[in-house]
Scaffold this active site. Structure first.
Site, PDB file in Angstrom:
ATOM      1  N   TYR A 192     -22.090 -23.349  -3.166  1.00 32.01           N
ATOM      2  CA  TYR A 192     -22.428 -23.383  -1.740  1.00 32.01           C
ATOM      3  C   TYR A 192     -21.737 -22.238  -1.003  1.00 32.01           C
ATOM      4  O   TYR A 192     -22.358 -21.523  -0.195  1.00 32.01           O
ATOM      5  CB  TYR A 192     -22.013 -24.731  -1.149  1.00 32.01           C
ATOM      6  N   LYS A 224     -38.555 -55.138  19.807  1.00 29.51           N
ATOM      7  CA  LYS A 224     -37.665 -54.811  18.691  1.00 29.51           C
ATOM      8  C   LYS A 224     -37.796 -53.309  18.418  1.00 29.51           C
ATOM      9  O   LYS A 224     -38.781 -52.852  17.850  1.00 29.51           O
ATOM     10  CB  LYS A 224     -38.019 -55.614  17.440  1.00 29.51           C
ATOM     11  N   GLU A 234     -29.513 -50.088  19.889  1.00 30.16           N
ATOM     12  CA  GLU A 234     -30.321 -49.332  18.938  1.00 30.16           C
ATOM     13  C   GLU A 234     -30.430 -47.874  19.367  1.00 30.16           C
ATOM     14  O   GLU A 234     -30.768 -47.572  20.523  1.00 30.16           O
ATOM     15  CB  GLU A 234     -31.724 -49.935  18.868  1.00 30.16           C
ATOM     16  N   CYS A 263     -39.751 -52.826 -24.150  1.00 33.40           N
ATOM     17  CA  CYS A 263     -39.103 -53.095 -25.450  1.00 33.40           C
ATOM     18  C   CYS A 263     -40.011 -53.811 -26.428  1.00 33.40           C
ATOM     19  O   CYS A 263     -39.593 -54.104 -27.558  1.00 33.40           O
ATOM     20  CB  CYS A 263     -37.824 -53.892 -25.236  1.00 33.40           C
TER      21      CYS A 263
END
Length: 705
Positions: free
Chosen positions: A45, A127, A183, A431
């Site tokens: 980086y 909401k 929120e 399997c």
């Protein structure tokens, strides 16, 4: 680090190189800061950053608008600090139709013991589809902001929250301690503008406003958050030094008076009809609100009643989210694939021609089980008019509760010629062990157990999940990688990683996506989780029917790993005192108890559990503060009809005082609380000489008369 040599670059080559570097550094930043999954080493980086700066110095007129050199501040290398919530931040239960809303209201009345004529008011509010945030104010000053995290512990994003205009830095007239919950979201217009800027700059665009808001708030560099158009709606609170009001509605109004943005569509409703009517009104405005919502939240208005109702393990009893109807789209079902889960369940998945549903590109959908594909329910009744689902079909897709994509219908007029009915496999695709469907079970399961690689990997993923061991840096992707390379096959192997490979650090840091620092961080994170609470260990075992709430219930009842392990082992024969004691735990039924003892009785699984436990220090379950409690450590049984509180309230109160609540009377019962209508339990208690109290006697005993 040596200075990059750019002397031979032409102007066109420099321009192209700056574009490449901007893209590479943007991807690295996203992987590191947003996904917490670095894809290149720190050294790589730094080399990219230095090369970018050198080219800009040589060709200043070519500097890009999104230049990595303009990033402000140093990003902390160890991520966000953790914040333990004083009051847990829980999720909400869901309602999807009017019947669910009526059931919610009925359950509230039943729990509280309210008659049909007793008044019971609710608030109803949109909401918001965003990211939950808790803001802590002390003496009116914002001192901390934290994400919800796992509900108990979140991330400290205080610096980022301070950049949001809707969040006041200081309050006047607020309680001494005030945690405001709300929120973080992004408006549609701001989301589109952000994506346009990101696209023009060659940066990452977001799938929807919610992702954009979450990614913006969780930036380790607050200057990036400052440049993002975030908003905040307050809808609740956590810790308080004094009550805001006596009702939810008035408390929200108080928050508005303190300077917080609250949703103007919040209404007070006196009946289920009022709640549904307001839901319809909000639903009709959904497309024009300018921000995303995915339903309406109903909350009991009386805060004293909220206190009585309390919480389940993950949700409050006094609130529910009424989700909007799923959004629909038609697309082609290209293929049906079978995935094998940690319990061996064979789950069919529809691979779809990608289609946008509710603002999200959907390419996969669940098909539930073989009955659903065949066009019938578990009882053999027709669904979708009996239409089966075949590969190549034109299907209707919806997102239940705006979350999980599902196939709802089939257009037979577009079914390809020669499309054959889907034959559900009877052998595990992973399997090749037999896949059986037990009588009464809707799911077919692989019998391969730990020899099945899919089950082994899924069990390991569950083991490291957030609710289980939650090992930093060891997620699903890393589990798959380590399992594929043979580094881990079972949970105990995780704690042997470094020692087992001798030079584990050397091997890991040389792998793609890892560096010395990330490898060291992983090994340290593993060491940090050698000491772990009992409830998490039980849940992490991934035993069928034993979820997070049940695991904590078992932990509280047995207290220590030794007591739990001994009891489950002794109960293997499904008879005798240990088995009876297990079944007597209120909340443990025969199905769960059988799953527990079966897991511990299987030789291979028990050996795997023993190898894991040998690597751990398991903390005893935290016990309630029972100083002065007259019932601490006693086993209490409630029977008959309680008149001053509901059975659920009585049980919760007893457990808070340190008592164990059992569903049946035995020689180990210390106290029977009998209301009117007590029958066989009262008779048995009398035969055994067990102390029996009526409800008034119980309340007097615990000091709540």
């Amino acid at each position: 680090m040596s200075k990059p040599d750019i002397s031979t670059l032409s102007e066109d080559e420099a321009r192209a190189e700056l574009e490449r570097l901007a893209k590479a550094l943007a991807e690295a930043n996203a992987a590191y800061h947003q996904k917490d999954a670095p894809e290149i080493s720190d050294a790589e980086y730094d080399a990219l950053k230095l090369r970018n700066e050198a080219i800009e110095a040589a060709f200043p007129h070519l500097k890009r608008a999104d230049s990595p050199s303009d990033q402000v501040g140093a990003t902390p290398s160890d991520g966000f600090a953790k914040v333990t919530h004083a009051v847990r931040m829980l999720s909400l239960g869901n309602a999807f139709d009017e019947e669910d809303v009526e059931a919610f209201k009925t359950s509230i009345r039943k729990y509280l013991g309210l008659g049909p004529d007793a008044s019971l008011a609710f608030t109803a509010e949109p909401k918001i589809d965003g990211l939950s945030l808790s803001l802590r104010y002390e003496q009116g000053v914002l001192v901390q902001a934290a994400t919800r995290g796992d509900g108990a512990v979140g991330e400290n994003v205080t610096a980022n929250a301070r950049t949001i205009d809707d969040i006041p830095q200081e309050l006047s007239g607020a309680p001494e301690v005030l945690e405001v919950r709300g929120e973080v979201y992004m408006s549609h217009a701001d989301f589109q503008a952000l994506n346009d800027r990101q696209a023009q700059a060659g940066g990452k665009t977001f799938a929807n406003p919610r992702n954009a808001a979450a990614g913006s708030l969780r930036q380790l560099d607050a200057s990036i958050t400052r440049g993002r158009p975030l908003r905040f709606f307050a809808y609740g609170w956590g810790e308080l030094s004094e009550d805001l009001a006596q009702t939810q509605y008035d408390a929200i109004a108080r928050l508005a008076d303190l300077g917080f943005q609250t949703n103007p569509l919040t209404r007070l409703c006196s009946s289920a009809d009022d709640m549904i009517a307001h839901y319809r009104q909000i639903e009709a405005q959904r497309a024009t609100l300018g921000y995303d919502i995915d339903g309406v939240v109903y909350k009991v208005n009386d805060l004293a009643l909220q206190g009585r109702l309390g919480f389940r393990s993950t949700t409050p009893r006094w609130a529910i989210a009424h989700k909007f109807p799923a959004e629909l789209a038609w697309t082609r079902l290209e293929k049906i694939e079978i995935q094998v889960g940690r319990t061996g369940a064979l789950s069919p998945v529809a691979r779809l021609t990608p289609v946008t549903v509710g603002g999200v590109v959907v390419s996969n959908a669940t098909l539930h089980n073989e009955d659903y594909i065949a066009g019938r329910d578990a009882k053999g009744n027709e669904i979708r008019g009996g239409k089966d689902i075949r590969e190549g079909d034109w299907v209707q897709v919806y997102r239940a509760g705006d979350v999980i994509p599902k196939v709802a219908d089939v257009d037979l007029s577009k079914r390809p010629e020669g499309a054959a009915p889907y034959v559900f496999p009877t052998l595990c695709p992973e399997c090749q062990s037999e896949a059986i469907r037990e009588e009464g079970d809707a799911v077919r399961r692989c019998t391969g157990g730990l020899i099945c690689p899919a089950q082994a990997v899924e069990k390991l993923k569950h083991f490291v999940s957030r609710q289980a061991f939650d090992i930093e840096g060891l997620g699903a992707k890393q589990v798959e990688q380590f399992y594929s390379d043979g580094w881990i096959a079972e949970p105990a192997d995780i704690f042997l990683l470094k020692d087992r490979y001798g030079q584990g650090l050397q091997q890991l840091k040389n792998r793609e996506g890892w560096g010395e620092k990330s490898a060291n961080n992983l090994f340290q994170a593993i060491e940090d989780k050698r000491t772990i609470p009992l409830g998490r260990v039980i849940f992490a075992l991934g035993i069928r029917h034993v979820g997070e709430a049940a695991s904590n219930l078992l932990a509280r009842n047995y207290g220590s790993w030794d007591a739990f392990e001994s009891a489950v082992t002794e109960a293997a024969g499904r008879e005798g005192p240990a088995w009876d004691s297990l079944l007597n735990i209120d909340g443990v039924g025969e199905v769960m108890a059988t799953a527990l003892v079966t897991a511990f009785a299987q030789e291979s699984e028990r050996a795997s559990i023993d190898r894991l436990v040998a690597q751990l220090t398991i903390e005893d379950a935290a016990q309630p503060d029972t100083e002065g409690s007259p019932v601490a450590g006693k086993t209490v049984v409630f029977t008959g009809t309680l008149e001053k509180m509901t059975r659920a309230e009585a049980k919760a109160r007893a457990e808070a005082l340190g008592a164990k609540v059992s569903g049946s009377v035995s020689a180990k019962t210390d106290l029977l609380v009998a209301g009117p209508g007590a029958g066989s339990k009262a008779k048995k208690a009398a035969e055994l000489g067990i102390e029996t109290l009526d409800e008034d006697g119980w309340l007097e005993l615990i000091g709540a008369a």
